[in-house]
Design a protein around this motif. Structure first.
Motif, PDB file in Angstrom:
ATOM      1  N   VAL A  59      -0.458   9.240  -7.483  1.00  0.00           N
ATOM      2  CA  VAL A  59       0.451   9.120  -6.076  1.00  0.00           C
ATOM      3  C   VAL A  59      -0.219   8.575  -5.072  1.00  0.00           C
ATOM      4  N   THR A  60       0.305   7.625  -3.700  1.00  0.00           N
ATOM      5  CA  THR A  60      -1.023   6.969  -3.134  1.00  0.00           C
ATOM      6  C   THR A  60       0.020   6.847  -2.245  1.00  0.00           C
ATOM      7  N   ILE A  61      -0.193   7.331  -0.425  1.00  0.00           N
ATOM      8  CA  ILE A  61       0.706   7.860   0.474  1.00  0.00           C
ATOM      9  C   ILE A  61      -0.496   7.012   1.019  1.00  0.00           C
ATOM     10  N   VAL A  62       0.119   4.840   1.512  1.00  0.00           N
ATOM     11  CA  VAL A  62      -0.767   4.305   2.480  1.00  0.00           C
ATOM     12  C   VAL A  62       0.008   5.005   3.769  1.00  0.00           C
ATOM     13  N   GLU A  63      -1.267   5.293   5.070  1.00  0.00           N
ATOM     14  CA  GLU A  63      -0.562   5.098   6.447  1.00  0.00           C
ATOM     15  C   GLU A  63      -1.577   4.595   7.537  1.00  0.00           C
ATOM     16  N   PHE A  64       0.041   3.994   7.812  1.00  0.00           N
ATOM     17  CA  PHE A  64      -0.999   2.813   9.073  1.00  0.00           C
ATOM     18  C   PHE A  64      -1.064   4.319  10.115  1.00  0.00           C
ATOM     19  N   PHE A  65      -2.414   4.425  10.823  1.00  0.00           N
ATOM     20  CA  PHE A  65      -2.690   5.339  11.291  1.00  0.00           C
ATOM     21  C   PHE A  65      -3.273   4.810  12.530  1.00  0.00           C
ATOM     22  N   ASP A  66      -3.116   5.041  14.275  1.00  0.00           N
ATOM     23  CA  ASP A  66      -3.554   5.160  15.059  1.00  0.00           C
ATOM     24  C   ASP A  66      -4.512   6.232  15.511  1.00  0.00           C
ATOM     25  N   PRO A  67      -5.555   6.352  15.787  1.00  0.00           N
ATOM     26  CA  PRO A  67      -6.129   7.243  16.521  1.00  0.00           C
ATOM     27  C   PRO A  67      -5.801   7.781  17.566  1.00  0.00           C
ATOM     28  N   SER A  68      -5.439   7.432  18.461  1.00  0.00           N
ATOM     29  CA  SER A  68      -4.846   8.070  19.709  1.00  0.00           C
ATOM     30  C   SER A  68      -3.282   7.592  19.759  1.00  0.00           C
ATOM     31  N   CYS A  69      -2.913   7.725  18.818  1.00  0.00           N
ATOM     32  CA  CYS A  69      -1.365   8.355  18.559  1.00  0.00           C
ATOM     33  C   CYS A  69      -0.794   9.638  18.406  1.00  0.00           C
ATOM     34  N   ARG A  91      -3.500  10.902  -3.102  1.00  0.00           N
ATOM     35  CA  ARG A  91      -4.708  10.051  -2.379  1.00  0.00           C
ATOM     36  C   ARG A  91      -4.258   9.011  -1.090  1.00  0.00           C
ATOM     37  N   VAL A  92      -4.876   9.535  -0.064  1.00  0.00           N
ATOM     38  CA  VAL A  92      -4.243   9.194   1.689  1.00  0.00           C
ATOM     39  C   VAL A  92      -5.178   7.295   1.175  1.00  0.00           C
ATOM     40  N   VAL A  93      -4.314   6.615   1.779  1.00  0.00           N
ATOM     41  CA  VAL A  93      -5.285   5.353   2.115  1.00  0.00           C
ATOM     42  C   VAL A  93      -4.736   5.503   3.862  1.00  0.00           C
ATOM     43  N   ILE A  94      -5.690   5.341   4.542  1.00  0.00           N
ATOM     44  CA  ILE A  94      -5.662   4.755   5.725  1.00  0.00           C
ATOM     45  C   ILE A  94      -5.621   3.753   6.246  1.00  0.00           C
ATOM     46  N   ARG A  95      -4.874   3.122   6.918  1.00  0.00           N
ATOM     47  CA  ARG A  95      -5.602   1.878   7.591  1.00  0.00           C
ATOM     48  C   ARG A  95      -4.788   1.774   9.172  1.00  0.00           C
ATOM     49  N   TYR A  96      -6.471   1.108  10.104  1.00  0.00           N
ATOM     50  CA  TYR A  96      -6.183   1.446  11.437  1.00  0.00           C
ATOM     51  C   TYR A  96      -5.108   0.739  11.386  1.00  0.00           C
ATOM     52  N   THR A  97      -4.527   0.211  13.080  1.00  0.00           N
ATOM     53  CA  THR A  97      -3.691   0.549  13.668  1.00  0.00           C
ATOM     54  C   THR A  97      -4.070   0.309  14.848  1.00  0.00           C
ATOM     55  N   PRO A  98      -4.368  -0.229  15.392  1.00  0.00           N
ATOM     56  CA  PRO A  98      -4.728  -0.256  17.356  1.00  0.00           C
ATOM     57  C   PRO A  98      -3.953  -0.621  18.166  1.00  0.00           C
TER      58      PRO A  98
END
Length: 216
Positions: A59-69, A91-98
Motif C-alpha cells: 500500500v502506497t500513500i502519495v502525499e502532496f505536501f507543503d512544509p509551510s501548510c 509506505r508514504v511517498v512525499i511530493r513537494y508542493t511549495p
C-alpha cells in the motif's frame, strides 16, 4: 467554518500529539471525483521522492505536501499513526508542493537533511514549530534553519547541499508534477492511486485499511 478551518481548529493540541508520537496530516483541496491512477505513475512517484516505510509495501500513500501548510502539520500525526499500525504494509511517498512563501526554503532544508540521514527528524521539528517560521504574514526562513540545527543538522554542509542543481531539479520536477496532476490544496492524498475523496483523518484511515485488507 470551512473544512480547512475545522482541521486547524481541531489541531490546536498538535504539539502534544507530536510529543506522544502520533502522526497527523491535513488538507484544503477539493473533493471532486477522480479516477484511480497507477501507483507507480511518474507524475505521482519519482526516483527522487522521499519514501518512508518498506519499499516493497503493498500500500502506497502519495502525499502532496507543503512544509509551510498548517493543514499538513495537523495531519502529520495521523499518517505516522497509520504507518505504526501497518509497519510492513504501508509506505508514504512525499511530493513537494511549495505553495507558501517559505516553502521552497524549507524543502531545500529537508533535502539537505536527507543527505545527512536526518530527513524525518528535521521534518518533524519544522512541523512542530511551524508557526515560528512558516506563517504567511511573517515568513522567517532563517528561523527554519535554526530549528534544523537544533536537531543536529550540520548547517555548513546543509547550506551547500541545499542549493545544488540536484535540489533545483527535484523542486522543478515536483512543481511540474503538481501542476500536471492538478493539485490545488495540501495535503492531497492518493492511496494506491485512489484519491481521498471525502477529506478527513478517519476517511484516510479507512481508505488505507481497505487497501491493506485487499492486499492481504
Amino acid at each position: 467554518m470551512n473544512k480547512r478551518a475545522i482541521i486547524i481548529a481541531t489541531g490546536v493540541g498538535a504539539a502534544a500529539i507530536f510529543a506522544g508520537g502520533a502522526y497527523l496530516y491535513s488538507q484544503s483541496s477539493t473533493e471532486t471525483a477522480a479516477a484511480p491512477v497507477a501507483a507507480e505513475s511518474s507524475q505521482f512517484i519519482r526516483p527522487h521522492s522521499p519514501i518512508m516505510g518498506p519499499a516493497t509495501a503493498p500500500v502506497t500513500i502519495v502525499e502532496f505536501f507543503d512544509p509551510s501548510c498548517e493543514a499538513c502539520r495537523a495531519f502529520y500525526p495521523t499518517v505516522k499513526q497509520i504507518m505504526a499500525t501497518y509497519p510492513e504494509d504501508v509506505r508514504v511517498v512525499i511530493r513537494y508542493t511549495p505553495f507558501h512563501p517559505t516553502s521552497e526554503e524549507a524543502i531545500r532544508i529537508l533535502e539537505a537533511a536527507r543527505k545527512q540521514d536526518k530527513f524525518q527528524r528535521v521534518k518533524e521539528w519544522l512541523l512542530q514549530n511551524q508557526e515560528q517560521w512558516g506563517a504567511d504574514g511573517n515568513p522567517q526562513a532563517a528561523r527554519a534553519w535554526e530549528l534544523a540545527a537544533e536537531v543536529g543538522l550540520d548547517l555548513d554542509r546543509a547550506r551547500q547541499d541545499a542549493v545544488t542543481e540536484e535540489v533545483d531539479a527535484i523542486i522543478a520536477q515536483d512543481v511540474e508534477d503538481v501542476q500536471a496532476v492538478g493539485i490545488t490544496g495540501t495535503p492531497t492524498f492518493f492511496v494506491n492511486g485512489k484519491q481521498l475523496q471525502s477529506f478527513g483523518r478517519q476517511q484516510l484511515k479507512d481508505l488505507v485499511k481497505s487497501e491493506v485488507e485487499a492486499a492481504r
